[in-house]
Each structure stands twice: as structure tokens, then as C-alpha cells.
Design a protein around this motif. Structure first.
Motif, PDB file in Angstrom:
ATOM      1  N   ALA A  80       0.821  -1.226   0.000  1.00 57.12           N
ATOM      2  CA  ALA A  80       0.000   0.000   0.000  1.00 57.12           C
ATOM      3  C   ALA A  80       0.848   1.266   0.000  1.00 57.12           C
ATOM      4  O   ALA A  80       0.502   2.266   0.618  1.00 57.12           O
ATOM      5  N   GLY A  81       1.984   1.221  -0.714  1.00 56.17           N
ATOM      6  CA  GLY A  81       2.840   2.392  -0.807  1.00 56.17           C
ATOM      7  C   GLY A  81       3.809   2.565   0.339  1.00 56.17           C
ATOM      8  O   GLY A  81       4.616   3.510   0.346  1.00 56.17           O
ATOM      9  N   VAL A  82       3.771   1.673   1.317  1.00 55.88           N
ATOM     10  CA  VAL A  82       4.603   1.813   2.511  1.00 55.88           C
ATOM     11  C   VAL A  82       6.090   1.689   2.179  1.00 55.88           C
ATOM     12  O   VAL A  82       6.926   2.412   2.747  1.00 55.88           O
ATOM     13  N   LEU A  83       6.451   0.790   1.272  1.00 59.55           N
ATOM     14  CA  LEU A  83       7.864   0.595   0.936  1.00 59.55           C
ATOM     15  C   LEU A  83       8.463   1.876   0.361  1.00 59.55           C
ATOM     16  O   LEU A  83       9.568   2.285   0.742  1.00 59.55           O
ATOM     17  N   ALA A  84       7.743   2.509  -0.554  1.00 57.82           N
ATOM     18  CA  ALA A  84       8.232   3.755  -1.148  1.00 57.82           C
ATOM     19  C   ALA A  84       8.283   4.874  -0.112  1.00 57.82           C
ATOM     20  O   ALA A  84       9.267   5.623  -0.026  1.00 57.82           O
ATOM     21  N   ALA A  85       7.221   4.998   0.677  1.00 59.04           N
ATOM     22  CA  ALA A  85       7.169   6.067   1.675  1.00 59.04           C
ATOM     23  C   ALA A  85       8.262   5.915   2.719  1.00 59.04           C
ATOM     24  O   ALA A  85       8.873   6.902   3.151  1.00 59.04           O
ATOM     25  N   ALA A  86       8.542   4.688   3.144  1.00 58.45           N
ATOM     26  CA  ALA A  86       9.569   4.461   4.158  1.00 58.45           C
ATOM     27  C   ALA A  86      10.945   4.874   3.635  1.00 58.45           C
ATOM     28  O   ALA A  86      11.751   5.463   4.375  1.00 58.45           O
ATOM     29  N   GLU A  87      11.211   4.592   2.363  1.00 57.46           N
ATOM     30  CA  GLU A  87      12.514   4.978   1.803  1.00 57.46           C
ATOM     31  C   GLU A  87      12.672   6.489   1.773  1.00 57.46           C
ATOM     32  O   GLU A  87      13.739   7.020   2.078  1.00 57.46           O
ATOM     33  N   VAL A  88      11.609   7.193   1.410  1.00 56.30           N
ATOM     34  CA  VAL A  88      11.686   8.644   1.355  1.00 56.30           C
ATOM     35  C   VAL A  88      11.772   9.239   2.754  1.00 56.30           C
ATOM     36  O   VAL A  88      12.527  10.185   2.999  1.00 56.30           O
ATOM     37  N   ALA A  89      11.021   8.695   3.679  1.00 56.16           N
ATOM     38  CA  ALA A  89      11.013   9.234   5.045  1.00 56.16           C
ATOM     39  C   ALA A  89      12.409   9.202   5.673  1.00 56.16           C
ATOM     40  O   ALA A  89      12.760  10.097   6.449  1.00 56.16           O
ATOM     41  N   ARG A  90      13.186   8.173   5.356  1.00 55.62           N
ATOM     42  CA  ARG A  90      14.517   8.082   5.968  1.00 55.62           C
ATOM     43  C   ARG A  90      15.623   8.689   5.107  1.00 55.62           C
ATOM     44  O   ARG A  90      16.790   8.679   5.508  1.00 55.62           O
ATOM     45  N   ALA A  91      15.288   9.248   3.938  1.00 55.05           N
ATOM     46  CA  ALA A  91      16.297   9.858   3.071  1.00 55.05           C
ATOM     47  C   ALA A  91      16.855  11.121   3.713  1.00 55.05           C
ATOM     48  O   ALA A  91      16.117  11.920   4.287  1.00 55.05           O
ATOM     49  N   THR A  92      18.162  11.295   3.590  1.00 53.66           N
ATOM     50  CA  THR A  92      18.824  12.451   4.200  1.00 53.66           C
ATOM     51  C   THR A  92      19.598  13.292   3.187  1.00 53.66           C
ATOM     52  O   THR A  92      20.280  14.242   3.572  1.00 53.66           O
ATOM     53  N   ASP A  93      19.478  12.959   1.894  1.00 51.51           N
ATOM     54  CA  ASP A  93      20.292  13.647   0.893  1.00 51.51           C
ATOM     55  C   ASP A  93      19.689  14.959   0.415  1.00 51.51           C
ATOM     56  O   ASP A  93      20.326  15.710  -0.315  1.00 51.51           O
ATOM     57  N   GLY A  94      18.448  15.249   0.819  1.00 48.55           N
ATOM     58  CA  GLY A  94      17.817  16.492   0.416  1.00 48.55           C
ATOM     59  C   GLY A  94      17.385  16.524  -1.039  1.00 48.55           C
ATOM     60  O   GLY A  94      16.974  17.585  -1.540  1.00 48.55           O
ATOM     61  N   HIS A  95      17.435  15.386  -1.727  1.00 44.33           N
ATOM     62  CA  HIS A  95      17.091  15.347  -3.153  1.00 44.33           C
ATOM     63  C   HIS A  95      16.202  14.155  -3.493  1.00 44.33           C
ATOM     64  O   HIS A  95      16.129  13.735  -4.654  1.00 44.33           O
ATOM     65  N   THR A  96      15.531  13.600  -2.489  1.00 44.96           N
ATOM     66  CA  THR A  96      14.678  12.431  -2.694  1.00 44.96           C
ATOM     67  C   THR A  96      13.233  12.784  -2.360  1.00 44.96           C
ATOM     68  O   THR A  96      12.958  13.360  -1.306  1.00 44.96           O
ATOM     69  N   PHE A  97      12.311  12.415  -3.278  1.00 44.24           N
ATOM     70  CA  PHE A  97      10.907  12.789  -3.148  1.00 44.24           C
ATOM     71  C   PHE A  97      10.019  11.572  -3.391  1.00 44.24           C
ATOM     72  O   PHE A  97      10.417  10.618  -4.048  1.00 44.24           O
ATOM     73  N   LEU A  98       8.811  11.646  -2.866  1.00 47.44           N
ATOM     74  CA  LEU A  98       7.836  10.576  -3.000  1.00 47.44           C
ATOM     75  C   LEU A  98       6.710  11.007  -3.928  1.00 47.44           C
ATOM     76  O   LEU A  98       6.123  12.059  -3.741  1.00 47.44           O
ATOM     77  N   VAL A  99       6.416  10.179  -4.940  1.00 52.19           N
ATOM     78  CA  VAL A  99       5.248  10.387  -5.791  1.00 52.19           C
ATOM     79  C   VAL A  99       4.277   9.254  -5.469  1.00 52.19           C
ATOM     80  O   VAL A  99       4.606   8.080  -5.643  1.00 52.19           O
ATOM     81  N   THR A 100       3.083   9.600  -5.013  1.00 53.60           N
ATOM     82  CA  THR A 100       2.201   8.571  -4.462  1.00 53.60           C
ATOM     83  C   THR A 100       0.744   8.994  -4.509  1.00 53.60           C
ATOM     84  O   THR A 100       0.419  10.121  -4.900  1.00 53.60           O
TER      85      THR A 100
END
Length: 333
Positions: A80-100
Motif C-alpha cells: 500500500a505504498g509503505v515501501l516507497a514512503a519508508a525509503e523517502v522518510a529516511r532519506a537524508t540527501d535532500g534530493h529524494t521525493f515521494l510520488v504517491t
């Protein structure tokens, strides 16, 4: 999450004013990294070829032209989109976004007992790109051709009518169980891992009904392989103007008018100036005539709203749907 929105409108102006007020010695210090300074990653919660994926790739092309950096789309579907959201939530590079869609923020609460992120605290909503109605369709051999006929068939309590959902707590389950509760009838949910397998079983007459995007439904309707019953959304689908909405059939609760949306978000820790720059670029992208035409061609209404507007709409959606999931017994325990 809404607290960070308050800073977006003033972020760029505040940065400039602060720089002008500093003494020369201060302004000589190393500046913060300019955004964007490297490749942007759009993590898409849908598989390749799905409407959300296609939107992500068109958006990536436009953002790359505007921002002068490469923009790549990475598909991370599932849960239900959790895998994608979890990756973005923990991103620290300032250049990662979630499309959902709304799935990792709302539907996921009905699927998982706990989430690896806080839907409200760990994300900064940037813009709702577009929204699309969804069409309830049935096998052409299924008797009812409207919601009224469907309810009439179910009223005696003897018919076993099935619908294919996209998994527990997903939009089809929310809509159909709400319909059943309001009409005082019973329906049988057959859960699938997404729309494609549900559609295949409707085409094979193994399941009576399911939901499709207008883009997917239209050619199948024209071929006589399925028939439409009603539309979920605020109005009739542009691609299917002859199909009435649930509201026009007498079902006007929030869930029956809530369209499927595509939006973009970032980790909550992203600097306000970067969020403001992305919001501005996305707004330009969505207002572009070619982009708007493309969105209409796949059954979406172009939106491109502000972070503040997106946040307000999300809060209203959450406030309406979470109690509904609870009332329908769909919340994970």
C-alpha cells in the motif's frame, strides 16, 4: 506536518533578507548547498506502466528542464505504498521525493499494525499533481447496470455479489462496504494485490465487479468486455461523460466523492527553501499546456496546488476516512 508549510511562502524572501542584513565577515562564510545540486530521485509507489508511474516520468522530464539537473524515477511498489514512503522518510540527501496516492498516508493504516514512519510528522506535502475519478465496472453478463439495480438485486438478501478490491482497506473496499452499509445490503469482497488481477477475474466472469481508472476502462467498455455502473469522484469522468456518479445515484458521503490523487512529498527535514523551489517548479510543470493535456488524456484533472492547500485537503481526507475505516472494521489491530 502543517507547521512546516507555514515557512514555505516566506522561505526564499527570508533567506535573501537575512543575507542582506549580515555583516561582510558573515556573508563571507561558506554558503549552504544550493538546491538542487545533484540528481533528484522521484520514488514512485506504483509499478512501471501504472498511471502514477507515467505521471512521475512526465513530471521528471519537466523538472529536469526547469531545474537543470537529472531527475530519475525509481519504482518501489508494494504494501500500500509503505515501501516507497519508508525509503523517502529516511532519506537524508535532500534530493529524494515521494510520488504517491493517499495509500501510504491513510490506506496503509488499514493494512499494517504499525508503520515504519509517522504519516503526519515525517513528510512535507509539496503539491497534489492531479486527481482522477474511478469507475465501478462489471462483467457484461452481470445483471445490474446501475447502482439502483445493484441494490435492488441485493435487497432480498439472497444474491451473492462479489467485487474485487485492491487489498484490505483499499478504495474499492471503502466504497463498496460503505455502499452496503448505507443501503442495508451485503457484498462479498475478493481481495487482490492490485487492480490488474482483479480486472482479469472480472473479464473471466469469476468476480462480478471491480474499479478501474477511466483510461483503462474506456477501451474495454467500447469493446463490450465490461460495463460501467457508477463513478467515484466529485463529478463525471471526462472520458466517460455518460456514466453517473455515486452522488447522482443518491450516495453522497465523502468516500463516494473522493477521487484518486497523485501527489508529491518530501522528508519533513528538507529545508524550507528547497521545498519552496520544488513547489514552484511543480506548479509550473502542471500548468504547462502539454502536461495538462497529457493528464486529461489519462483521465486526470490537473491540479498543481500549493503545499498549504495540499495539506488542508489531506487533513480533511484523513479526518473523514480514518473514522470510516474504524467503523467498517478495516483498521489493522
Amino acid at each position: 506536518m502543517h507547521t512546516r508549510r507555514r515557512f514555505l511562502a516566506r522561505a526564499l524572501a527570508g533567506t535573501l533578507a537575512g543575507a542582506l542584513a549580515l555583516p561582510a565577515s558573515a556573508t563571507a562564510a561558506p554558503a549552504r548547498e544550493t538546491f538542487p545540486s545533484r540528481t533528484l530521485r522521484l520514488i514512485c509507489s506504483s509499478p512501471p506502466g501504472a498511471p502514477l508511474d507515467v505521471i512521475s516520468r512526465r513530471l521528471a522530464e519537466s523538472l529536469s528542464r526547469q531545474l537543470g539537473v537529472a531527475v530519475v524515477v525509481e519504482n518501489k511498489p508494494g504494501a500500500a505504498g509503505v515501501l516507497a514512503a519508508a525509503e523517502v522518510a529516511r532519506a537524508t540527501d535532500g534530493h529524494t521525493f515521494l510520488v504517491t496516492t493517499n495509500s501510504p498516508f491513510i490506506t496503509a493504516l488499514a493494512v499494517m499494525k504499525s508503520l515504519p514512519y509517522d504519516p503526519q510528522a515525517d513528510f512535507a506535502l509539496i503539491s497534489k499533481i492531479g486527481a482522477s475519478p474511478t469507475v465501478l465496472v462489471a462483467n457484461p453478463k452481470f445483471g445490474p447496470g446501475s447502482l439502483a439495480e445493484l441494490v435492488a438485486l441485493l435487497k432480498p438478501g439472497k444474491a451473492n455479489v462479489t467485487y474485487g478490491s485492491w487489498g484490505p482497506g483499499t478504495m474499492p473496499a471503502q466504497v463498496m462496504e460503505s455502499l452496503a452499509r448505507k443501503a442495508g445490503v451485503a457484498l462479498t469482497e475478493v481481495p487482490y494485490r492490485g487492480s490488474p488481477p482483479a480486472l482479469q477475474d472480472v473479464l473471466a466472469n469469476e468476480v462480478d465487479m471491480t474499479f478501474l481508472s477511466p483510461q483503462v476502462a474506456l477501451p474495454l467498455i467500447e469493446q463490450g468486455r465490461i460495463k460501467p455502473l457508477a463513478v467515484v469522484g466529485g463529478g463525471r469522468a471526462a472520458l466517460l461523460p455518460g456514466v453517473p456518479t455515486f452522488a447522482q445515484a443518491g450516495y453522497d458521503d465523502f468516500v463516494f466523492g473522493n477521487p484518486t490523487w497523485a501527489g508529491i512529498a518530501a522528508p519533513a527535514r528538507m529545508p524550507p527553501a528547497a521545498l519552496a523551489r520544488m513547489a514552484q517548479a511543480i506548479g509550473v510543470s502542471v500548468q504547462d499546456a502539454d502536461m495538462r493535456e497529457f493528464l486529461v488524456s489519462i483521465g486526470f484533472e490537473a491540479i498543481g496546488n500549493t503545499p498549504q492547500a495540499f495539506e488542508e485537503e489531506y487533513r480533511a481526507e484523513r479526518a473523514a476516512l480514518l473514522p470510516l475505516l474504524e467503523a467498517l472494521g478495516m483498521m489493522a489491530r
